[in-house]
Design a protein around this motif. Structure first.
Motif, PDB file in Angstrom:
ATOM      1  N   TYR A  56       0.935  -1.544  -0.286  1.00 21.55           N
ATOM      2  CA  TYR A  56       0.102   0.227   0.222  1.00 21.55           C
ATOM      3  C   TYR A  56       1.031   1.138   0.383  1.00 21.55           C
ATOM      4  O   TYR A  56      -0.085   2.032  -0.076  1.00 21.55           O
ATOM      5  CB  TYR A  56      -0.953  -0.068   1.191  1.00 21.55           C
ATOM      6  CG  TYR A  56      -1.695  -1.398   1.585  1.00 21.55           C
ATOM      7  CD1 TYR A  56      -2.954  -1.088   0.750  1.00 21.55           C
ATOM      8  CD2 TYR A  56      -1.144  -2.279   2.348  1.00 21.55           C
ATOM      9  CE1 TYR A  56      -3.598  -3.037   0.782  1.00 21.55           C
ATOM     10  CE2 TYR A  56      -1.750  -3.320   2.261  1.00 21.55           C
ATOM     11  CZ  TYR A  56      -3.487  -3.744   1.485  1.00 21.55           C
ATOM     12  OH  TYR A  56      -3.718  -4.864   1.281  1.00 21.55           O
ATOM     13  N   GLY A  57       2.291   1.154  -0.218  1.00 20.09           N
ATOM     14  CA  GLY A  57       3.010   1.946  -0.657  1.00 20.09           C
ATOM     15  C   GLY A  57       3.495   2.558   0.953  1.00 20.09           C
ATOM     16  O   GLY A  57       4.157   3.620   1.235  1.00 20.09           O
ATOM     17  N   ASN A  58       3.292   1.931   2.489  1.00 22.34           N
ATOM     18  CA  ASN A  58       3.729   2.330   3.561  1.00 22.34           C
ATOM     19  C   ASN A  58       5.100   2.084   3.585  1.00 22.34           C
ATOM     20  O   ASN A  58       5.581   1.132   3.157  1.00 22.34           O
ATOM     21  CB  ASN A  58       2.600   1.859   4.786  1.00 22.34           C
ATOM     22  CG  ASN A  58       1.551   2.247   4.758  1.00 22.34           C
ATOM     23  OD1 ASN A  58       0.581   3.166   4.321  1.00 22.34           O
ATOM     24  ND2 ASN A  58       0.733   1.547   4.756  1.00 22.34           N
ATOM     25  N   ILE A  59       6.251   2.626   4.055  1.00 22.83           N
ATOM     26  CA  ILE A  59       7.269   2.078   4.870  1.00 22.83           C
ATOM     27  C   ILE A  59       6.987   1.352   6.396  1.00 22.83           C
ATOM     28  O   ILE A  59       6.851   2.703   6.969  1.00 22.83           O
ATOM     29  CB  ILE A  59       8.080   3.485   3.834  1.00 22.83           C
ATOM     30  CG1 ILE A  59       8.677   4.199   3.324  1.00 22.83           C
ATOM     31  CG2 ILE A  59      10.409   2.981   4.900  1.00 22.83           C
ATOM     32  CD1 ILE A  59       9.252   5.808   3.161  1.00 22.83           C
ATOM     33  N   CYS A  60       7.830   0.586   6.032  1.00 23.38           N
ATOM     34  CA  CYS A  60       7.799   0.086   7.128  1.00 23.38           C
ATOM     35  C   CYS A  60       8.710   1.016   8.841  1.00 23.38           C
ATOM     36  O   CYS A  60       9.665   1.322   7.707  1.00 23.38           O
ATOM     37  CB  CYS A  60       8.532  -1.738   7.140  1.00 23.38           C
ATOM     38  SG  CYS A  60       7.517  -2.381   6.540  1.00 23.38           S
ATOM     39  N   GLY A  61       8.741   0.948   9.446  1.00 20.61           N
ATOM     40  CA  GLY A  61       9.219   1.524  10.598  1.00 20.61           C
ATOM     41  C   GLY A  61       8.662   2.950  11.448  1.00 20.61           C
ATOM     42  O   GLY A  61       9.717   3.861  11.812  1.00 20.61           O
ATOM     43  N   GLN A  62       7.760   3.722   9.959  1.00 17.45           N
ATOM     44  CA  GLN A  62       7.902   4.733  10.578  1.00 17.45           C
ATOM     45  C   GLN A  62       6.390   5.242  10.495  1.00 17.45           C
ATOM     46  O   GLN A  62       5.714   4.548   9.371  1.00 17.45           O
ATOM     47  CB  GLN A  62       9.223   5.668   9.105  1.00 17.45           C
ATOM     48  CG  GLN A  62       8.847   5.277   8.089  1.00 17.45           C
ATOM     49  CD  GLN A  62       9.971   6.103   6.949  1.00 17.45           C
ATOM     50  OE1 GLN A  62      10.443   5.956   7.510  1.00 17.45           O
ATOM     51  NE2 GLN A  62       9.212   6.963   6.008  1.00 17.45           N
ATOM     52  N   LYS A  63       6.326   6.834  10.591  1.00 15.93           N
ATOM     53  CA  LYS A  63       4.444   6.981  10.247  1.00 15.93           C
ATOM     54  C   LYS A  63       5.147   7.550   8.687  1.00 15.93           C
ATOM     55  O   LYS A  63       5.637   7.596   8.198  1.00 15.93           O
ATOM     56  CB  LYS A  63       4.391   8.101  10.770  1.00 15.93           C
ATOM     57  CG  LYS A  63       4.448   8.105  12.358  1.00 15.93           C
ATOM     58  CD  LYS A  63       3.952   9.529  12.749  1.00 15.93           C
ATOM     59  CE  LYS A  63       3.515   9.237  14.549  1.00 15.93           C
ATOM     60  NZ  LYS A  63       3.725  10.849  15.598  1.00 15.93           N
ATOM     61  N   ASN A  64       4.016   7.314   8.327  1.00 18.42           N
ATOM     62  CA  ASN A  64       3.608   7.690   6.507  1.00 18.42           C
ATOM     63  C   ASN A  64       2.496   8.377   6.080  1.00 18.42           C
ATOM     64  O   ASN A  64       1.389   8.869   7.166  1.00 18.42           O
ATOM     65  CB  ASN A  64       2.876   5.702   5.517  1.00 18.42           C
ATOM     66  CG  ASN A  64       4.152   4.677   5.898  1.00 18.42           C
ATOM     67  OD1 ASN A  64       5.197   5.174   5.021  1.00 18.42           O
ATOM     68  ND2 ASN A  64       4.618   3.848   7.285  1.00 18.42           N
ATOM     69  N   VAL A  65       3.010   8.893   4.974  1.00 20.90           N
ATOM     70  CA  VAL A  65       1.838   9.924   4.150  1.00 20.90           C
ATOM     71  C   VAL A  65       0.432   9.467   3.248  1.00 20.90           C
ATOM     72  O   VAL A  65       1.155   8.353   2.274  1.00 20.90           O
ATOM     73  CB  VAL A  65       2.616  11.138   3.500  1.00 20.90           C
ATOM     74  CG1 VAL A  65       1.506  12.345   2.801  1.00 20.90           C
ATOM     75  CG2 VAL A  65       3.709  12.023   4.560  1.00 20.90           C
ATOM     76  N   LYS A  66      -0.566   9.256   3.112  1.00 19.84           N
ATOM     77  CA  LYS A  66      -1.709   8.682   2.612  1.00 19.84           C
ATOM     78  C   LYS A  66      -1.426   9.237   1.006  1.00 19.84           C
ATOM     79  O   LYS A  66      -1.371  10.489   0.808  1.00 19.84           O
ATOM     80  CB  LYS A  66      -3.070   9.305   3.117  1.00 19.84           C
ATOM     81  CG  LYS A  66      -4.368   9.217   2.393  1.00 19.84           C
ATOM     82  CD  LYS A  66      -4.325   7.988   2.946  1.00 19.84           C
ATOM     83  CE  LYS A  66      -6.036   7.035   2.744  1.00 19.84           C
ATOM     84  NZ  LYS A  66      -6.092   6.106   2.629  1.00 19.84           N
ATOM     85  N   VAL A  67      -1.282   8.327   0.398  1.00 24.47           N
ATOM     86  CA  VAL A  67      -1.352   8.768  -1.129  1.00 24.47           C
ATOM     87  C   VAL A  67      -2.777   8.274  -1.527  1.00 24.47           C
ATOM     88  O   VAL A  67      -3.516   7.359  -1.073  1.00 24.47           O
ATOM     89  CB  VAL A  67      -0.359   6.650  -1.692  1.00 24.47           C
ATOM     90  CG1 VAL A  67      -0.740   6.754  -3.218  1.00 24.47           C
ATOM     91  CG2 VAL A  67       0.979   7.090  -0.906  1.00 24.47           C
ATOM     92  N   GLU A  68      -3.264   9.230  -2.434  1.00 25.59           N
ATOM     93  CA  GLU A  68      -4.541   9.183  -3.026  1.00 25.59           C
ATOM     94  C   GLU A  68      -5.283   8.526  -3.635  1.00 25.59           C
ATOM     95  O   GLU A  68      -4.457   7.469  -4.140  1.00 25.59           O
ATOM     96  CB  GLU A  68      -4.783  10.294  -3.993  1.00 25.59           C
ATOM     97  CG  GLU A  68      -4.470  12.019  -3.004  1.00 25.59           C
ATOM     98  CD  GLU A  68      -5.981  12.032  -2.084  1.00 25.59           C
ATOM     99  OE1 GLU A  68      -6.624  11.770  -2.177  1.00 25.59           O
ATOM    100  OE2 GLU A  68      -5.691  12.560  -0.620  1.00 25.59           O
ATOM    101  N   GLY A  69      -6.154   7.403  -3.172  1.00 20.78           N
ATOM    102  CA  GLY A  69      -7.252   6.978  -3.695  1.00 20.78           C
ATOM    103  C   GLY A  69      -6.356   4.936  -3.107  1.00 20.78           C
ATOM    104  O   GLY A  69      -6.787   4.358  -4.030  1.00 20.78           O
ATOM    105  N   ILE A  70      -5.092   5.639  -2.120  1.00 21.99           N
ATOM    106  CA  ILE A  70      -5.466   4.155  -2.091  1.00 21.99           C
ATOM    107  C   ILE A  70      -6.092   3.659  -0.512  1.00 21.99           C
ATOM    108  O   ILE A  70      -5.439   4.199   0.216  1.00 21.99           O
ATOM    109  CB  ILE A  70      -3.705   4.137  -2.128  1.00 21.99           C
ATOM    110  CG1 ILE A  70      -2.794   4.390  -3.387  1.00 21.99           C
ATOM    111  CG2 ILE A  70      -3.268   2.482  -1.771  1.00 21.99           C
ATOM    112  CD1 ILE A  70      -3.374   3.336  -4.319  1.00 21.99           C
TER     113      ILE A  70
END
Length: 643
Positions: A56-70
């Motif tokens: 889903y585009g999340n990098i493991c081990g950190q906070k992630n930013v929302k990707v539109e439509g995913i």
């Protein structure tokens, strides 16, 4: 007219910058390489490569930013540091990637999980949820979606890959398709275990033998000057005896077979008899041609012996030359490590894009997707540049040695003086020379890639043409490499730009074509014999030492490792020796062309080479030819280098 047609050579008299535009171009190219690295790090590729990312585009081990439509993107995965694949054995061989949903988990399953209940128990015990983010551990056995959102079971035992935070199955058998060749060899694990235990048991012997090959290579470089004449005679006698003996044995076997074949009339016997006849005729033709070549080359072999003798002296005056391969290899390893790291970054760089299945892929759009081509050209050009710097350094040091009349007046470290001249004046020339090799290498590599891709699909004619093109480009590359090396020598002597140096060196080489042929055949074969001698000596010592362990270890693999290492070491050392001989030859050819031993035009050459020229002059005089540079009366220069 002759005087006006030739440009005067003024060894080491003045130094000026050469091929500056090419240096600027090379610097710009390196800045471009740096930009690719910076761009991939800035777009998060470094973090994605090292920490790993889910589908889903999340990098493991950190906070992630929302990707539109995913869905499931933009999650806080601070405590989930490992990438886990729901079906790690589903590999796409064409695109070379795992076709599986990837999730971030807090721990890899360290034992096999056979059912959904086991997966649920693992989640409750370790706090590591192996099913998709929308399922809670309590729903694993009750929710009907679990069949799609949970891993394919049995879930294999996994362990995190060091530094890269990916859970990889401990048993590699599921990668059978991906590594068929390896698995077929390893399928009988007992053989593999025996081979590995053989290497581990013999590791002290292996290290000792590797050190022995290093010492033998260094000793050979020192003593080759004393045994070069003997080596040539041994080589000549061995070649004569070998070719005559081989031909004689083949004819004897043919005669013997013919007598016995008359009694037994089978097809196999007839085929063998015909094959022996072809071999015997081929060997006879080869022997005759070889004898003719040796007859033509016999007088020019003396120059090769003299040059080998002087090359030995060069290594005594410039001992740091021996360590040149180490520095070059070290710099190449550093550059290749950087290049591979950036290549891995490029594999995970780009903008997040949803694929057909609704998962995230990172793709580069527009002109940026061609960055890896630039990166590949960089690998070839910069690698060739590093190797060319070694050639220029060796050439500069040997030129300083040759054209310094009083060897007592040599710089404290001619190698460092040569490196200093290279950095201050001639980096542009090296950049241009290495770029020309790159221009030939890239088409050859593209053709080789096409050849491998079309294997089994193309017709015989297309395959033959492809191989012919690859072969021609390889030959062109070897010729250009040899010419480049001589161009660097000419630049080191005269401080002229690459094209002028290449033209001057080419003219000298053409004028001495037969001598060049003699040095490159006899000299190369002598050095090849040196490599064989080192490999055989190390291998023999290995057999004697490993023979004591024959009852409880397989010593085939340790012996192969030792012999390969010995050949590599011998090749590195003796290639420097070959380089020194080539540089000395060009210096000698220039010396005999522009000097005649008269006052004001004394020779720079060593006493051994002076004797060779004297002998050549005498033999020419006896044959009734008094002209030419070698035919003049030679007067020893003042302060000629004594033994």
């Amino acid at each position: 007219s002759r005087k006006s047609s030739k440009r005067e050579w003024k060894p080491l008299e003045d130094h000026s910058c050469t091929d500056v535009p090419w240096l600027l171009l090379f610097i710009l190219f390196c800045i471009g390489m740096g930009f690719i690295c910076g761009f991939s790090i800035a777009t998060g590729a470094a973090a994605r490569l090292l920490s790993g990312y889910d589908s889903y585009g999340n990098i493991c081990g950190q906070k992630n930013v929302k990707v539109e439509g995913i869905i499931n993107s933009g999650l806080d995965l601070t405590h989930k540091k490992y990438v886990f694949f729901l079906d790690p054995c589903n590999i796409d061989l064409v695109h070379q990637k795992i076709k599986s949903v990837a999730l971030c988990v807090s721990a890899c399953p360290r034992k096999e999980l056979k059912t959904l209940a086991d997966i649920q128990k693992f989640a409750e015990t370790n706090g590591s949820t192996l099913c998709s983010y929308e399922l809670q551990p309590s729903e694993y056995t009750t929710d009907p979606r679990a069949a799609k959102l949970c891993p394919k079971y049995p879930v294999p035992e996994s362990a995190p890959i060091p530094f890269f935070h990916r859970c990889a199955p401990v048993n590699i058998s599921c990668y059978a398709k991906f590594a068929e060749a390896l698995i077929t060899f390893v399928s009988d694990s007992s053989v593999l275990h025996r081979l590995i235990s053989g290497v581990m048991t013999s590791k002290e012997i292996i290290m000792g033998l590797c050190l022995l090959s290093l010492v033998l290579s260094m000793i050979l470089m020192v003593i080759i000057r004393y045994i070069s004449r003997v080596l040539v005679w041994i080589l000549t006698i061995l070649v004569i005896l070998g070719s005559l003996g081989g031909t004689g044995v083949l004819w004897w076997l043919y005669a013997k077979q013919r007598i016995s074949a008359s009694a037994v009339e089978t097809q196999i016997a007839k085929d063998n008899l015909q094959a022996l006849l072809i071999y015997a005729i081929s060997a006879t033709v080869f022997t005759v041609i070889l004898f003719l070549i040796m007859l033509i080359m016999r007088k020019r072999v003396a120059l090769t012996i003299a040059l080998f003798h002087v090359a030995g002296k060069v290594f005594i005056h410039l001992p740091l030359l021996v360590f040149q391969p180490f520095w070059t290899f070290f710099v190449l390893i550093l550059f290749w490590t950087y290049w591979i790291t950036v290549l891995l970054f490029l594999g995970t760089t780009g903008s997040p894009v949803a694929n057909e299945e609704g998962f995230v892929e990172f793709r580069m759009v527009g002109p940026l997707k061609y960055m890896w081509w630039y990166h590949v050209v960089g690998l070839i050009w910069i690698s060739e540049f590093i190797l060319a710097c070694q050639q220029m350094t060796v050439a500069g040091a040997v030129v300083t040695y040759y054209f310094t009349r009083e060897k007592r007046n040599l710089p404290f470290t001619p190698i460092l003086a040569s490196v200093n001249r290279l950095v201050c004046y001639h980096l542009g020339t090296v950049a241009k020379g290495s770029f020309i090799i790159t221009l030939v290498k890239i088409p050859r590599m593209i053709l080789m890639y096409i050849h491998t891709q079309l294997k089994g699909k193309e017709n015989a004619c297309a395959r033959c043409m492809l191989k012919a093109c690859i072969c021609c480009l390889w030959c062109l590359e070897k010729c250009l490499t040899y010419l480049n090396q001589n161009a660097y020598t000419a630049t080191a002597i005269n401080s002229t730009n690459f094209c002028t140096s290449a033209k001057d060196a080419f003219v000298i080489l053409v004028e001495n074509a037969l001598r060049v042929a003699a040095i490159n055949t006899v000299g190369d074969f002598m050095l090849f014999l040196g490599k064989v001698l080192i490999v055989c000596s190390t291998g023999l010592a290995g057999i004697m030492l490993l023979n004591y362990q024959r009852d409880y270890t397989i010593w085939v693999l340790p012996l192969i490792i030792v012999c390969l290492f010995a050949f590599l070491v011998a090749h590195c050392f003796l290639s420097i020796y070959e380089m020194v001989v080539d540089v000395l030859f060009l210096c000698f050819a220039i010396d005999t062309k522009y000097n005649d031993g008269s006052p004001g035009r004394e020779f720079y050459m060593d006493k051994v080479l002076m004797e060779f020229v004297e002998n050549s002059r005498k033999s020419m005089k006896e044959a009734g030819h008094g002209g030419g540079a070698e035919g003049r009366e030679l007067k020893p220069m003042v302060g000629a280098d004594e033994e």
